[in-house]
Design an enzyme around this catalytic site. Structure first.
Site, PDB file in Angstrom:
ATOM      1  N   PRO A 217       0.851  -1.327   0.153  1.00  0.00           N
ATOM      2  CA  PRO A 217       0.061   0.012   0.130  1.00  0.00           C
ATOM      3  C   PRO A 217       0.875   1.488  -0.066  1.00  0.00           C
ATOM      4  CG  PRO A 217       0.065  -0.720   2.124  1.00  0.00           C
ATOM      5  CD  PRO A 217       1.064  -1.986   1.419  1.00  0.00           C
ATOM      6  N   GLY A 218       2.199   0.972  -0.313  1.00  0.00           N
ATOM      7  CA  GLY A 218       2.926   2.547  -0.650  1.00  0.00           C
ATOM      8  C   GLY A 218       3.665   3.030   0.731  1.00  0.00           C
ATOM      9  N   ASP A 265       2.520  -6.203 -13.798  1.00  0.00           N
ATOM     10  CA  ASP A 265       3.150  -7.621 -13.281  1.00  0.00           C
ATOM     11  C   ASP A 265       4.673  -7.202 -13.086  1.00  0.00           C
ATOM     12  OD1 ASP A 265       4.473  -9.834 -12.612  1.00  0.00           O
ATOM     13  OD2 ASP A 265       2.945 -10.973 -13.551  1.00  0.00           O
ATOM     14  N   TYR A 311       8.965 -17.207  -6.054  1.00  0.00           N
ATOM     15  CA  TYR A 311       8.316 -15.794  -6.767  1.00  0.00           C
ATOM     16  C   TYR A 311       9.394 -14.750  -6.336  1.00  0.00           C
ATOM     17  CZ  TYR A 311       4.057 -13.016  -7.660  1.00  0.00           C
ATOM     18  OH  TYR A 311       3.136 -12.181  -8.194  1.00  0.00           O
ATOM     19  N   CYS A 334       8.990  -9.245   5.469  1.00  0.00           N
ATOM     20  CA  CYS A 334       8.530  -9.518   7.098  1.00  0.00           C
ATOM     21  C   CYS A 334       8.467 -10.630   7.515  1.00  0.00           C
ATOM     22  CB  CYS A 334       7.323  -8.642   7.369  1.00  0.00           C
ATOM     23  SG  CYS A 334       5.991  -9.165   6.290  1.00  0.00           S
TER      24      CYS A 334
HETATM   25  C1  LIG Z   1       4.695  -7.046   0.971  1.00  0.00           C
HETATM   26  S1  LIG Z   1       3.440  -6.154   0.022  1.00  0.00           S
HETATM   27  C2  LIG Z   1       4.434  -4.590  -0.430  1.00  0.00           C
HETATM   28  C3  LIG Z   1       4.204  -3.738   0.527  1.00  0.00           C
HETATM   29  C4  LIG Z   1       4.928  -2.356   0.062  1.00  0.00           C
HETATM   30  N1  LIG Z   1       6.200  -2.302  -0.223  1.00  0.00           N
HETATM   31  C5  LIG Z   1       4.748  -1.138   1.475  1.00  0.00           C
HETATM   32  O1  LIG Z   1       5.904  -0.962   2.150  1.00  0.00           O
HETATM   33  O2  LIG Z   1       3.970  -0.802   1.715  1.00  0.00           O
HETATM   34  C6  LIG Z   1       3.832  -7.034  -1.538  1.00  0.00           C
HETATM   35  C7  LIG Z   1       2.857  -6.352  -2.589  1.00  0.00           C
HETATM   36  O3  LIG Z   1       3.440  -7.050  -3.920  1.00  0.00           O
HETATM   37  C8  LIG Z   1       2.143  -7.025  -4.759  1.00  0.00           C
HETATM   38  N2  LIG Z   1       2.479  -8.084  -5.748  1.00  0.00           N
HETATM   39  C9  LIG Z   1       2.309  -9.233  -5.819  1.00  0.00           C
HETATM   40  N3  LIG Z   1       2.821  -9.951  -6.964  1.00  0.00           N
HETATM   41  C10 LIG Z   1       3.207  -8.838  -7.793  1.00  0.00           C
HETATM   42  C11 LIG Z   1       3.535  -9.043  -9.249  1.00  0.00           C
HETATM   43  N4  LIG Z   1       3.739  -9.973  -9.908  1.00  0.00           N
HETATM   44  N5  LIG Z   1       3.926  -7.719  -9.714  1.00  0.00           N
HETATM   45  C12 LIG Z   1       3.840  -6.467  -8.850  1.00  0.00           C
HETATM   46  N6  LIG Z   1       3.380  -6.436  -7.660  1.00  0.00           N
HETATM   47  C13 LIG Z   1       2.955  -7.418  -7.076  1.00  0.00           C
HETATM   48  C14 LIG Z   1       1.168  -7.510  -3.817  1.00  0.00           C
HETATM   49  O4  LIG Z   1      -0.233  -7.175  -4.326  1.00  0.00           O
HETATM   50  C15 LIG Z   1       1.532  -6.641  -2.762  1.00  0.00           C
HETATM   51  O5  LIG Z   1       0.749  -5.254  -2.973  1.00  0.00           O
END
Ligand SMILES: C[S@@+](CC[C@H](N)C(=O)[O-])C[C@H]1O[C@@H](n2cnc3c(N)ncnc32)[C@H](O)[C@@H]1O
Length: 397
Positions: A217-218, A265, A311, A334
């Site tokens: 979420p940024g 993606d 992944y 995390c």
């Molecule tokens: C751990 S969270 C990121 C948290 C973010 N960095 C923060 O500090 O708020 C991982 C994010 O990766 C996204 N995600 C998963 N697969 C992805 C892909 N193939 N390409 C881009 N984003 C992806 C997920 O939807 C999720 O929002």
């Protein structure tokens, strides 16, 4: 900020409950922690003694935020580690008695209510017959009671969003940060201390082009923007449209202008944007989130650890392609198993030609395995009074 800093946790006492985990996952964690596992599992049932909040220094100062929280009666202080952080104290756990009608909530909602949050409608799994104004108690699917409160919802007419229960009593008592003026006006952001350390370790310079491959979420990209004084250029990619919408809302709330968002993606960013070259790349991919605390129980299966690790490597491969020579890549999770942390770092070193770099600030301990992994930063819940976390910083030679 080049000094070594450690945050030591008090050893959880023997009376602290042990986290319930499946036998398979316990085996995975034992491979990482060996004889330390008991202490790790006990620490995960409790929150850190300080709950961190990031101050949006584009709008205010930590001093002013701490003062305003203090005036609201919130027990709060400045972080000893990061100048842009304030901390509030969740206090000691309290037993919550069942009172009124039962509402069973999902694990995610239960872990929020446990800390003092209100219950939102999507978190409800089932309930007794409840009308607005009824007294209720909230329990997770395994029967742990996490809070009591007054219902706003009716079991006869369920909605899909909105507040369902105003929590009155909970195991811990954090104030409702998200309902404060400070939050509404974009002056603060809830973010754990290791998550803040990650953006500091990235060390973005004001004119850098930064790419965040997993951005929603940024939290991290908005922190990066803040460190750059909102004068850089950040490309924040996110795959999930729903999470992307939420991130755009957060960027607006925080008043940041230097972030460009796109739904992509990220495993194919180098193909989608062949010209893209970044000074710094952040890889904060999906992980099993085993370091998040407090937890009521943990259901992740060993196969999830394996699939997350596979992944995660795909994002690092793209990061190694789009980062400039001499540029920086920071990888963070995390979670706790070495398969998602040190082993992924090993892949980046052996297969992608990246090199590990020293980190500042150094708050956690070294990566497991010693040697070259000593330059990684690990926050283990049995020794760090923080959520479990892992950070590796690479340079592209
Ligand atoms: C751990 S969270 C990121 C948290 C973010 N960095 C923060 O500090 O708020 C991982 C994010 O990766 C996204 N995600 C998963 N697969 C992805 C892909 N193939 N390409 C881009 N984003 C992806 C997920 O939807 C999720 O929002």
């Amino acid at each position: 900020m080049g000094t070594e800093m450690r945050m030591e946790a008090d050893e959880p006492d023997a009376g602290t409950p042990r986290l319930e985990v499946g036998a398979g996952l316990e085996g995975v964690l034992r491979r990482t922690y060996g004889g330390r596992l008991e202490g790790v599992l006990r620490a995960l049932t409790r929150p850190p003694s300080e709950y961190a909040i990031r101050v949006n220094t584009l709008k205010t100062t930590a001093e002013r935020v701490a003062e305003e929280f203090g005036a609201m009666g919130v027990r709060c202080g400045r972080s000893a580690i990061l100048e842009e952080a304030v901390v509030i104290y969740p206090g000691e756990p309290r037993a919550v008695e069942r009172r009124g009608k039962m509402v069973v909530v999902d694990k995610f909602a239960a872990e929020s209510v446990m800390l003092g949050s209100k219950l939102y409608e999507p978190g409800i799994l089932r309930s007794e017959r409840v009308a607005p104004g009824d007294e209720v108690f909230m329990a997770d699917p395994r029967g742990h009671i996490v809070g009591t409160g007054i219902a706003r919802f009716s079991s006869a007419r369920r909605h899909t969003a909105g507040i369902a229960v105003d929590t009155r009593e909970s195991v811990y008592s954090l104030p409702p940060v998200r309902e404060s003026r400070l939050f509404g006006d974009g002056e603060i952001q809830e973010q754990s201390l290791p998550a803040m350390v990650t953006s500091r370790v990235l060390d973005p310079q004001p004119s850098d082009v930064v790419v965040d491959l997993c951005a929603a979420p940024g939290n991290k990209c908005t922190h990066v923007a803040q460190i750059q004084g909102d004068r850089g250029l950040i490309y924040a990619f996110e795959h999930s449209p729903k999470r992307l919408r939420r991130m755009r809302g957060e960027i607006r709330r925080l008043g940041i202008r230097s972030i460009r968002t796109a739904q992509r993606d990220s495993r194919y960013i180098d193909r989608d944007f062949p010209e893209l070259r970044a000074d710094r790349v952040l890889v904060d991919p999906p992980c099993t989130a085993l370091g998040v605390r407090p937890k009521l129980y943990e259901e992740a299966a060993p196969s999830e650890v394996e699939s997350c690790a596979a992944y995660q490597k795909q994002f690092l491969r793209v990061a190694a392609r789009i980062v400039k020579k001499g540029g920086t890549v920071v990888y963070s999770t995390c979670t706790l198993p070495a398969e998602e942390d040190e082993a992924v770092v090993g892949y980046a070193l052996d297969e992608l030609g990246l090199e590990l770099d020293r980190q500042s600030p150094a708050v956690g301990g070294p990566g497991i395995g010693g040697g070259r992994l000593g330059a990684a930063q690990r926050f283990d819940p049995d020794v760090s009074d923080t959520p479990g976390y892992f950070i590796a910083k690479f340079v592209r030679p």
